[in-house]
Write an enzyme that holds these catalytic residues in place. Structure first.
Site, PDB file in Angstrom:
ATOM      1  N   ASP A 134      31.006   0.624  22.071  1.00  0.00           N
ATOM      2  CA  ASP A 134      29.643   0.885  21.185  1.00  0.00           C
ATOM      3  C   ASP A 134      28.520   1.141  22.120  1.00  0.00           C
ATOM      4  OD1 ASP A 134      27.382   1.058  19.547  1.00  0.00           O
ATOM      5  OD2 ASP A 134      27.976  -0.973  18.493  1.00  0.00           O
ATOM      6  N   HIS A 135      28.135   2.533  22.074  1.00  0.00           N
ATOM      7  CA  HIS A 135      27.152   2.900  23.408  1.00  0.00           C
ATOM      8  C   HIS A 135      25.788   2.475  23.024  1.00  0.00           C
ATOM      9  CE1 HIS A 135      25.977   5.007  26.723  1.00  0.00           C
ATOM     10  NE2 HIS A 135      26.512   6.247  26.446  1.00  0.00           N
ATOM     11  N   ARG A 136      25.551   1.745  21.836  1.00  0.00           N
ATOM     12  CA  ARG A 136      24.217   1.056  21.539  1.00  0.00           C
ATOM     13  C   ARG A 136      24.318  -0.189  22.236  1.00  0.00           C
ATOM     14  NH1 ARG A 136      24.926   0.516  15.314  1.00  0.00           N
ATOM     15  NH2 ARG A 136      26.978  -0.197  16.145  1.00  0.00           N
TER      16      ARG A 136
END
Length: 425
Positions: free
Chosen positions: A397-399
């Protein structure tokens, strides 16, 4: 005054439940804590218990009905007491506004400790009705066990049950002698599912677990900005270490999945940025490592959790994973056994899959997909050698996880798997 029995939230993510079977019939006496019915939740089959005593006056819904949480399913009261106005509203033909008469068994009362989850939850097929014990004797068996018994012609009364309260479950039938398919009772349809025109297709109703999988996939793939990192690991030394370990331990044999879970847990301890949850307005970095492991069940997928996996030995992880996987397939896990993971592992190597990408299990920020261990020719010291290799693909999850962060985690994990001593250091 009569008391309404409502569909309770028997798991943290449950929004509706399918009433599998009534355990108490209309007119039967009921005490507080008695099991009224078996309910299929989004993860398991649980027991709906009575919060009030008296007599079960009415089933508001029939077995097989799907009912939203907090909607009424039955009425408890005194014999002869009027239940006028007690049918309520909701998905079973009772949803609507207005004040309800009488008391209500609501979810504001803390539910009883998670009861032993019943075994497999697929509804019994018509053919399974032929696998019955002698008249007057109620044999305890899961719906799946009854179906298998009917298909294979197994007499359930001759099988020793190992499920809850002696219930016969699917695993009990593995070694049972088969006499071939049992005949179908006259007047009962041979197919449990509705057919399309001219049998051109079959419509299969969604189970609760399949509804949950579909909902969570939309939650994951749609809004989560996911990227993938792939690395290949030399498993030659680990292969030899596992073979040496196999002959020295009691209990379940340590699998490569157990080894990977242990290595992942230790790597997460070194890279806490990957041991995290996305929480909309903040990121929660966990100081504890709880590894979820994907287990395929008949109707989909469930993720039992190895808690504090970084603090457990390989032998402890092997025993726990074996137990959790077995009970997951029988739908007997308690809610606290499949929730609260901080990172997931999904392994399809045993199915000869070389490489794949796995879907993140929110709110977790990462999941590791494990491919098969295969012998490959590789360059080594100026020559060619055949080595056992395995591919790992991490969905991030790039967040929460940046590319370099995920890459550093994979590098640490690869080093641990290529050096078995790192797991006991």
């Amino acid at each position: 005054m009569p008391t309404k029995v409502v569909m309770e939230a028997l798991s943290p993510t449950m929004e509706e439940g399918r009433l599998v079977e009534w355990k108490k019939q209309e007119g039967e006496p009921v005490a507080v804590g008695d099991v009224l019915a078996e309910v299929e939740t989004d993860k398991a089959v649980m027991e709906l218990v009575a919060r009030a005593g008296g007599t079960l006056l009415k089933h508001i819904v029939e077995a097989g009905a799907t009912v939203p949480v907090s909607e009424p399913v039955a009425v408890i009261g005194e014999p002869g007491e009027s239940i006028e106005g007690q049918r309520g509203t909701g998905a079973a033909g009772q949803r609507g506004g207005g004040q309800r008469d009488g008391k209500e068994q609501t979810t504001s009362t803390p539910p009883a400790p998670p009861a032993k989850a019943a075994a497999e939850s697929r509804p019994a097929t018509a053919a399974a009705t032929t696998a019955l014990p002698q008249a007057g004797v109620r044999l305890k068996a899961s719906p799946l066990a009854r179906r298998i018994a009917a298909e294979r012609g197994i007499e359930l009364g001759s099988v020793q049950g190992t499920g809850p309260e002696g219930r016969v479950v699917a695993r009990d039938l593995e070694q049972a002698p088969s006499r071939g398919p049992a005949p179908v009772t006259a007047g009962v349809p041979t197919a449990p599912l509705p057919r399309g025109p001219a049998d051109r297709y079959t419509d299969v109703p969604l189970t609760q677990i399949r509804k949950t999988i579909a909902r969570r996939l939309v939650q994951s793939i749609g809004p989560i900005p996911t990227f993938y990192l792939t690395s290949e690991v030399d498993m030659e030394r680990m292969w030899g270490a596992r073979e040496a370990l196999a002959g020295q331990q009691p209990g379940p044999k340590v699998s490569f999945n157990d080894i990977i879970i242990k290595a992942v847990a230790m790597a997460l301890r070194q890279h806490p940025a990957c041991n995290a949850w996305w929480q909309d307005d903040h990121i929660r970095y966990w100081n504890e490592v709880h590894v979820s492991m994907a287990v395929a069940v008949e109707e989909g997928l469930i993720t039992p959790v190895i808690r504090h996996a970084d603090q457990k030995t390989l032998r402890e992880i092997a025993a726990e994973s074996h137990d959790l996987a077995a009970r997951a397939r029988e739908r007997r896990l308690k809610p606290e056994e499949y929730t609260g993971g901080t990172f997931s592992v999904s392994n399809l190597g045993m199915l000869d899959i070389e490489e794949f990408t796995a879907v993140i299990n929110p709110p977790e920020a990462g999941i590791l997909a494990i491919g098969r261990i295969a012998e490959k020719p590789v360059a080594q010291e100026g020559g060619i050698a055949v080595r056992r290799r395995m591919r790992l693909t991490m969905s991030c999850d790039h967040r929460v996880i940046d590319g370099a962060t995920g890459a550093q985690f994979l590098k640490t994990l690869k080093g641990m798997l290529e050096n078995p001593l790192a797991l006991v250091w």
